[in-house]
Design an enzyme around this catalytic site. Structure first.
Site, mmCIF file in Angstrom:
data_model
loop_
_atom_site.group_PDB
_atom_site.id
_atom_site.type_symbol
_atom_site.label_atom_id
_atom_site.label_comp_id
_atom_site.label_asym_id
_atom_site.label_seq_id
_atom_site.Cartn_x
_atom_site.Cartn_y
_atom_site.Cartn_z
ATOM 1 N N HIS A 1 -0.815 27.905 -63.977
ATOM 2 C CA HIS A 1 -1.720 27.060 -64.763
ATOM 3 C C HIS A 1 -0.997 25.814 -65.277
ATOM 4 C CE1 HIS A 1 -4.222 30.701 -64.815
ATOM 5 N NE2 HIS A 1 -3.116 31.323 -65.161
ATOM 6 N N TYR B 1 1.869 2.375 -40.122
ATOM 7 C CA TYR B 1 2.509 3.653 -40.430
ATOM 8 C C TYR B 1 2.964 4.486 -39.230
ATOM 9 C CZ TYR B 1 0.399 2.893 -45.065
ATOM 10 O OH TYR B 1 0.027 2.386 -46.269
ATOM 11 N N SER C 1 8.510 -0.313 -59.587
ATOM 12 C CA SER C 1 7.377 -0.978 -60.230
ATOM 13 C C SER C 1 7.668 -2.464 -60.337
ATOM 14 C CB SER C 1 7.134 -0.384 -61.630
ATOM 15 O OG SER C 1 6.249 -1.194 -62.381
#
Length: 488
Positions: free
Chosen positions: A163, A25, A293
């Site tokens: 919230h 990385y 994916s």
């Protein structure tokens, strides 16, 4: 069959564990900053600096010895050093012997009067300072990218969330300014931590400078001058006046605290982006050949933001190491700090470097979908506009309580359509079809204009960018255009 020893001898780079921080990385510049080459060449530079300063103050050190040391700063025989360390169980003495092997004339005066922490701690302080300089430029670029994003979208209304429930409208640009404000705090914290770094200098075995006082035959002024000269030659403005064998490990705590705080900021930003991506309102960059994916071809997973959150969590946890270390440094020092610091200091800076590379890359390519945002607003805005509608009805001669009850009933019916039938919010249509509200039918669309619900958000963005962000980025202007590079 091949023996275990033979197998080990045949192991290549893919057969040994390597930290993903450096192998996968981190940027080249940060990986080099904590490399063996940077570390041990800096040790040699410090030995050279010490010799030059001692010679300048009258010790018997020749030009020839100085020249020999200068010529061999980067000529490091790492194999020899490894063998010496295995034999002596002492890393500094291993490198003293290795340096002396290629500097036979200078060998008698290498490390003269110094303790191991002269090279060890001073090198750490140099690497911490240089590490902060690398991070500050990258952090400034992240702020700059989000500054441009905030300016571009300062007028685009979007649902606010408290919230994680729809709340009063804000703008996409104003939300980005929340991110920038946190990063601006981190910029100031990193600058402070870097600027507070001092040099350990030449303090001797327990920090008393006794060995140097003996070298200079009791001349305290020359000992003080030596400390000041070595500090200046090493690029620091001042040295710690008080230390034991090491500089206080509270310095490490301070450095890693600000990096952990940076990790928290990056985690919060990337979590927001992941949530917005789930809503399909904002996405991180997604390349043409990128696969979301292995099983679901349609997916566009926010992998950069997920990686950033993952590494940011690691960065936040690393601050516990120097906290524990600082708390158990017995008297003038104990060696149980050494192995721990080899890991946590480098890992913290490498991880912060990667987090900022990711955050810049994400910020450079953020994609906004205004139509999706607009649809979400229209699903919630009619409920939020009810108070405005009541006020307008009162202005037209209506009764506030009566109007409130009318809207309450219609809102419940509209909410049932949304929640139970999965339909669109039809409150506005119900109001338009109710003759009670006929006095305001002509201005209803104007009352529901999303921009009228964002308050001073666009002006706040402008003021914040002009008054706080741009002045803070001033020292970094020449470095703001460098694009991010991701290794994977």
């Amino acid at each position: 069959m091949m023996s275990s020893t033979a197998k080990l001898l045949k192991m290549d780079e893919h057969s040994r564990y390597k930290t993903p921080l450096s192998s996968r990385y981190a940027s080249e510049e940060m990986a080099y900053n904590f490399s063996d080459m940077k570390k041990f060449s800096t040790w040699r530079k410090l030995w050279l600096t010490l010799a030059e300063a001692e010679r300048a103050l009258g010790l018997n050190i020749s030009d020839e010895q100085i020249k020999e040391m200068k010529a061999n700063i980067d000529n490091i025989d790492f194999d020899m050093a490894a063998k010496e360390e295995k034999a002596t169980r002492h890393d500094v003495m291993a490198h003293v012997h290795t340096f002396a092997a290629c500097c036979p004339k200078a060998a008698p005066i290498i490390h003269l009067g110094a303790t191991s922490c002269y090279v060890g701690d001073n090198t750490d302080l140099i690497m911490l300072r240089d590490g902060f300089n690398i991070l500050l430029s990258k952090l400034a670029r992240c702020i700059h990218c989000l500054e441009k994003f905030a300016e571009t979208y300062r007028f685009l209304p979007t649902l606010g969330f408290t919230h994680m429930q729809p709340a009063q409208l804000t703008t996409v640009g104003k939300r980005a300014c929340l991110w920038v404000a946190d990063l601006l705090t981190d910029l100031k914290n990193l600058e402070r931590a870097r600027n507070n770094l001092k040099f350990r200098g030449v303090k001797g075995t327990t920090g008393t400078q006794a060995s140097f006082l003996q070298l200079f035959e009791g001349n305290e002024e020359k000992v003080k001058q030596l400390d000041e000269l070595v500090t200046e030659m090493s690029g620091f403005q001042s040295a710690y006046l008080i230390c034991g064998q090491t500089y206080s490990r509270k310095v490490d705590v301070d450095c890693l605290c600000v990096l952990a705080s940076l990790g928290a900021s990056a985690h919060k930003i990337c979590t927001d982006i992941r949530l917005l991506a789930s809503l399909k309102e904002v996405e991180e960059p997604f390349e043409k050949s990128q696969i979301g994916s292995s099983a679901m071809p349609y997916k566009r997973n926010p992998m950069r933001s997920e990686r950033c959150c993952s590494l940011a969590r690691h960065l936040m946890t690393l601050v516990t190491d120097p906290l524990h270390t600082a708390s158990v440094q017995w008297m003038e020092r104990t060696l149980d700090d050494s192995a721990n610091r080899r890991i946590c200091l480098a890992e913290a800076f490498l991880t912060a470097d990667i987090v900022l590379n990711l955050l810049q890359n994400i910020s450079e390519g953020l994609v906004v979908y205004p139509k999706v945002i607009e649809r979400h607003i229209h699903q919630e805005l009619p409920f939020m506009a009810s108070e405005n509608i009541i006020m307008e009805m009162v202005k037209s001669g209506g009764n506030r309580q009566e109007c409130h009850e009318k809207i309450r009933v219609l809102s419940q019916l509209a909410a049932a359509v949304v929640k139970e039938d999965g339909g669109a919010n039809d409150l506005v249509q119900r109001i338009k079809e109710d003759s009670y509200f006929s006095p305001i039918h002509s201005v209803l669309d104007k009352l529901l204009d999303p921009i009228s619900f964002v308050g001073r958000a666009p002006q706040q963005v402008k003021e914040f960018l002009e008054q706080e962000v741009q002045p803070a980025l001033g020292p970094y202007r020449e470095q703001l255009t460098k694009e991010s590079v991701l290794n994977v």
